[in-house]
Design a protein around this motif. Structure first.
Motif, PDB file in Angstrom:
ATOM      1  N   ILE A  18      -3.040   6.083  -3.366  1.00 44.40           N
ATOM      2  CA  ILE A  18      -4.273   6.356  -2.772  1.00 44.40           C
ATOM      3  C   ILE A  18      -5.242   5.928  -3.474  1.00 44.40           C
ATOM      4  O   ILE A  18      -6.198   5.173  -3.232  1.00 44.40           O
ATOM      5  CB  ILE A  18      -4.455   7.657  -1.993  1.00 44.40           C
ATOM      6  N   ASN A  78      -5.249   2.324  -4.022  1.00 45.02           N
ATOM      7  CA  ASN A  78      -5.809   1.429  -2.889  1.00 45.02           C
ATOM      8  C   ASN A  78      -7.290   1.535  -2.945  1.00 45.02           C
ATOM      9  O   ASN A  78      -7.855   0.605  -2.468  1.00 45.02           O
ATOM     10  CB  ASN A  78      -5.219   1.962  -1.742  1.00 45.02           C
ATOM     11  N   GLU A  79      -7.999   2.715  -3.168  1.00 48.03           N
ATOM     12  CA  GLU A  79      -9.571   2.878  -3.181  1.00 48.03           C
ATOM     13  C   GLU A  79      -9.981   2.042  -4.183  1.00 48.03           C
ATOM     14  O   GLU A  79     -11.077   1.435  -3.922  1.00 48.03           O
ATOM     15  CB  GLU A  79      -9.608   4.027  -3.281  1.00 48.03           C
ATOM     16  N   ASN A  93     -13.280   9.446   0.187  1.00 44.78           N
ATOM     17  CA  ASN A  93     -12.227   8.485   0.671  1.00 44.78           C
ATOM     18  C   ASN A  93     -10.932   8.850   0.289  1.00 44.78           C
ATOM     19  O   ASN A  93      -9.781   8.901   0.929  1.00 44.78           O
ATOM     20  CB  ASN A  93     -12.537   7.215   0.556  1.00 44.78           C
ATOM     21  N   THR A 143      -9.775  12.667   1.657  1.00 44.38           N
ATOM     22  CA  THR A 143      -9.596  12.648   3.053  1.00 44.38           C
ATOM     23  C   THR A 143      -8.114  12.159   3.365  1.00 44.38           C
ATOM     24  O   THR A 143      -7.673  12.644   4.105  1.00 44.38           O
ATOM     25  CB  THR A 143     -10.592  11.588   3.708  1.00 44.38           C
ATOM     26  N   GLN A 144      -7.594  11.102   2.432  1.00 53.20           N
ATOM     27  CA  GLN A 144      -6.559  10.394   2.809  1.00 53.20           C
ATOM     28  C   GLN A 144      -5.482  11.324   2.173  1.00 53.20           C
ATOM     29  O   GLN A 144      -4.225  11.310   2.640  1.00 53.20           O
ATOM     30  CB  GLN A 144      -6.277   9.022   2.065  1.00 53.20           C
ATOM     31  N   CYS A 145      -5.603  12.254   1.435  1.00 56.68           N
ATOM     32  CA  CYS A 145      -4.742  13.038   0.567  1.00 56.68           C
ATOM     33  C   CYS A 145      -4.142  14.345   1.280  1.00 56.68           C
ATOM     34  O   CYS A 145      -3.353  14.914   1.140  1.00 56.68           O
ATOM     35  CB  CYS A 145      -5.116  13.677  -0.930  1.00 56.68           C
TER      36      CYS A 145
END
Length: 92
Positions: free
Chosen positions: A29, A32-33, A86, A89-91
């Motif tokens: 993640i 990607n960010e 960001n 939130t994805q974790c």
């Protein structure tokens, strides 16, 4: 397990939180960010170059940093906070 303690979050700067999250969050993640940030920067640079504004940008960037350091720090902090949001939130 939370990525950071609420008390720690309130006692550190957005920059410190950003780097702490980079070390502790899911590395896929995070990568990607970071890639999204670099891609946005690359697009911005391309647009500036195509319009012949790259030298003007460099001149203006130096001027803005020198004349409005507090505003620039606030803008950097906003980007640190947005990116941490960001990732977190994805974790979840």
């Amino acid at each position: 397990m939370p990525l950071f303690d609420d008390d720690d979050f309130m006692m550190t700067t957005p920059k410190e939180n950003f780097f702490q999250i980079l070390r502790t969050a899911n590395q896929n993640i995070v990568e990607n960010e970071i890639e999204k940030l670099i891609e946005r920067l690359a697009v911005a640079e391309k647009i500036l170059e195509e319009q012949g504004l790259d030298e003007e940008y460099e001149r203006r960037a130096r001027s803005e940093i020198a004349s409005a350091p507090e505003d620039m720090e606030n803008r950097k902090n906003s980007l640190f906070i947005e990116t941490v949001g960001n990732i977190v939130t994805q974790c979840e």
